[in-house]
Design a protein around this motif. Sequence first.
Motif, mmCIF file in Angstrom:
data_model
loop_
_atom_site.group_PDB
_atom_site.id
_atom_site.type_symbol
_atom_site.label_atom_id
_atom_site.label_comp_id
_atom_site.label_asym_id
_atom_site.label_seq_id
_atom_site.Cartn_x
_atom_site.Cartn_y
_atom_site.Cartn_z
ATOM 1 N N ASP A 110 11.354 10.038 -5.026
ATOM 2 C CA ASP A 110 11.025 10.407 -6.405
ATOM 3 C C ASP A 110 11.357 9.275 -7.372
ATOM 4 O OD1 ASP A 110 10.244 12.814 -5.509
ATOM 5 O OD2 ASP A 110 12.086 13.877 -6.066
ATOM 6 N N ARG A 111 12.490 8.609 -7.098
ATOM 7 C CA ARG A 111 12.926 7.529 -7.995
ATOM 8 C C ARG A 111 11.882 6.412 -8.039
ATOM 9 N NH1 ARG A 111 13.737 5.561 -11.746
ATOM 10 N NH2 ARG A 111 15.410 4.243 -12.509
ATOM 11 N N THR A 112 11.287 6.112 -6.902
ATOM 12 C CA THR A 112 10.249 5.070 -6.840
ATOM 13 C C THR A 112 9.023 5.517 -7.632
ATOM 14 O OG1 THR A 112 11.029 4.560 -4.616
ATOM 15 C CG2 THR A 112 8.940 3.569 -5.276
ATOM 16 N N ARG A 113 8.642 6.760 -7.420
ATOM 17 C CA ARG A 113 7.452 7.304 -8.102
ATOM 18 C C ARG A 113 7.654 7.258 -9.618
ATOM 19 N NH1 ARG A 113 7.177 12.028 -5.107
ATOM 20 N NH2 ARG A 113 6.650 10.729 -3.324
ATOM 21 N N GLU A 114 8.848 7.667 -10.024
ATOM 22 C CA GLU A 114 9.193 7.692 -11.449
ATOM 23 C C GLU A 114 9.150 6.276 -12.043
ATOM 24 O OE1 GLU A 114 12.863 10.170 -12.152
ATOM 25 O OE2 GLU A 114 13.568 8.207 -12.806
ATOM 26 N N PHE A 115 9.721 5.327 -11.311
ATOM 27 C CA PHE A 115 9.730 3.940 -11.781
ATOM 28 C C PHE A 115 8.296 3.416 -11.892
ATOM 29 C CE2 PHE A 115 9.512 -0.578 -10.600
ATOM 30 C CZ PHE A 115 10.176 -1.125 -11.687
ATOM 31 N N LEU A 116 7.505 3.649 -10.862
ATOM 32 C CA LEU A 116 6.142 3.119 -10.865
ATOM 33 C C LEU A 116 5.301 3.764 -11.962
ATOM 34 C CD1 LEU A 116 5.474 2.827 -7.028
ATOM 35 C CD2 LEU A 116 5.780 0.952 -8.672
ATOM 36 N N SER A 117 5.510 5.035 -12.217
ATOM 37 C CA SER A 117 4.692 5.664 -13.255
ATOM 38 C C SER A 117 5.050 5.081 -14.620
ATOM 39 C CB SER A 117 4.822 7.189 -13.225
ATOM 40 O OG SER A 117 6.103 7.535 -13.659
ATOM 41 N N ALA A 118 6.256 4.559 -14.764
ATOM 42 C CA ALA A 118 6.631 3.936 -16.030
ATOM 43 C C ALA A 118 6.066 2.526 -16.173
ATOM 44 C CB ALA A 118 8.154 3.905 -16.165
ATOM 45 N N VAL A 119 5.870 1.825 -15.063
ATOM 46 C CA VAL A 119 5.455 0.409 -15.179
ATOM 47 C C VAL A 119 3.973 0.178 -14.855
ATOM 48 C CG1 VAL A 119 7.751 -0.538 -14.764
ATOM 49 C CG2 VAL A 119 6.200 -0.207 -12.823
ATOM 50 N N LEU A 120 3.328 1.103 -14.157
ATOM 51 C CA LEU A 120 1.930 0.837 -13.760
ATOM 52 C C LEU A 120 0.954 1.179 -14.886
ATOM 53 C CD1 LEU A 120 1.732 1.914 -10.012
ATOM 54 C CD2 LEU A 120 1.535 -0.392 -10.955
ATOM 55 N N GLU A 173 0.849 -1.206 0.000
ATOM 56 C CA GLU A 173 0.000 0.000 0.000
ATOM 57 C C GLU A 173 0.883 1.254 0.000
ATOM 58 O OE1 GLU A 173 -0.381 -2.484 2.305
ATOM 59 O OE2 GLU A 173 -2.019 -3.430 1.196
ATOM 60 N N LYS A 174 1.887 1.212 0.881
ATOM 61 C CA LYS A 174 2.767 2.377 1.019
ATOM 62 C C LYS A 174 3.575 2.613 -0.266
ATOM 63 C CE LYS A 174 5.358 5.441 3.082
ATOM 64 N NZ LYS A 174 4.820 6.782 2.970
ATOM 65 N N ILE A 175 4.196 1.553 -0.759
ATOM 66 C CA ILE A 175 5.094 1.739 -1.913
ATOM 67 C C ILE A 175 4.310 2.109 -3.173
ATOM 68 C CG2 ILE A 175 6.771 0.577 -3.445
ATOM 69 C CD1 ILE A 175 7.940 1.110 -0.696
ATOM 70 N N PHE A 176 3.171 1.433 -3.373
ATOM 71 C CA PHE A 176 2.438 1.699 -4.615
ATOM 72 C C PHE A 176 1.576 2.964 -4.543
ATOM 73 C CE2 PHE A 176 3.053 -3.009 -5.130
ATOM 74 C CZ PHE A 176 3.912 -2.896 -6.211
ATOM 75 N N ASN A 177 1.088 3.299 -3.351
ATOM 76 C CA ASN A 177 0.172 4.449 -3.267
ATOM 77 C C ASN A 177 0.851 5.732 -2.810
ATOM 78 O OD1 ASN A 177 -1.712 2.566 -3.906
ATOM 79 N ND2 ASN A 177 -2.523 2.354 -1.814
ATOM 80 N N ASP A 178 1.883 5.577 -1.996
ATOM 81 C CA ASP A 178 2.446 6.787 -1.398
ATOM 82 C C ASP A 178 3.954 6.644 -1.181
ATOM 83 O OD1 ASP A 178 2.582 9.206 -0.137
ATOM 84 O OD2 ASP A 178 2.045 8.386 1.830
ATOM 85 N N PRO A 179 4.699 6.411 -2.267
ATOM 86 C CA PRO A 179 6.140 6.218 -2.088
ATOM 87 C C PRO A 179 6.821 7.505 -1.622
ATOM 88 C CG PRO A 179 5.604 6.358 -4.422
ATOM 89 C CD PRO A 179 4.299 6.377 -3.683
ATOM 90 N N GLU A 180 7.924 7.341 -0.901
ATOM 91 C CA GLU A 180 8.634 8.511 -0.371
ATOM 92 C C GLU A 180 9.613 9.094 -1.385
ATOM 93 O OE1 GLU A 180 9.522 8.823 3.492
ATOM 94 O OE2 GLU A 180 7.560 7.918 3.891
#
Length: 271
Positions: free
Chosen positions: A261-271, A252-259
């Motif tokens: 920027d690198r995580t957010r950037e990665f997820l926006s590319a794969v989700l 929930e934390k990683i996919f909905n509210d990552p801390e």
Amino acid sequence: MSADSTPSKETSNPAVDGSELIRFDNVTKRFGSNVVLDKLDFSVASGKHVTLIGPSGSGKTTILRLLMTLVKPDEGTIKVSGEYLSHEERNGKLVPAGEKHIREVRKNIGMVFQQFNLFPNMKVLRNITEAPVTVLGLSKDEADERARGLLEMVGLTEHIDKYPSQLSGGQQQRVAIARALAMRPQVLLLDEVTSALDPELVAGVLDVLRDIARTTDITMLCVTHEMNFARDISDQVLMFDSGRVIESGSPEKIFNDPEKDRTREFLSAVL
Ligand SMILES: Nc1ncnc2c1ncn2[C@@H]1O[C@H](COP(=O)(O)OP(=O)(O)OP(=O)(O)O)[C@@H](O)[C@H]1O
Ligand SMILES: [Mg+2]
């Protein structure tokens, strides 16, 4: 954790609430001048399902290959079930482990690869019974019984007498899962096990894994690009970049509210 960064809450080791089954301490792995894992610390608690996500080349497969002892760390130590994996203690000193020690510790670990890697010259049943008989010393009857139970679980009972080449990719991958489980490992390593499959075969394999996650107490360490699957089965998600865990937490934390920027950037590319 790297030596040049102070441990902080968001990048510290995952919470461990059971006994520790896997522990990486300060593990560095280089290929030539390429530092693939950089003083990596992380642990997986017994019975938990942990998913590694991160960009291509960030070192995810290398972690699993280290656990399978297909490669060895340049620095640092790895423990499985409290035992050193590539080292052993002799006369109070830590020395590189011998083959016998490595084989013993590795018995606790099963792996399923992207490319199935079934024995092409063996029928489905024998693919599953081979290692339990030769490595664990089960009788043929015991191994057969175990294999039949697992084939039922992965929905392949009617294919027991076929060769791998007579099966679809999804069926082959389910045999590979049954083969890994036949060794009764404490931990199952899964490296992008659906990424070589035709899209319509992916769901069947993921359903089998969901079932295993729900109905067994096996520990799972999983590399996947199937983010919905990761969300469903994971107790914890580790975001990897450049050989380090840069962020970890509940799905929930990683996919909905990552801390990060690198995580957010990665997820926006794969989700
Ligand atoms: N046997 C090897 N020899 C040389 N370099 C290697 C070897 N294995 C891996 N590498 C390098 O190590 C780095 C990490 O590779 P790894 O396969 O662990 O990445 P990954 O996170 O699994 O990537 P992907 O998502 O593409 O599978 C890459 O730069 C890769 O080229
Ligand atoms: Mg990989």
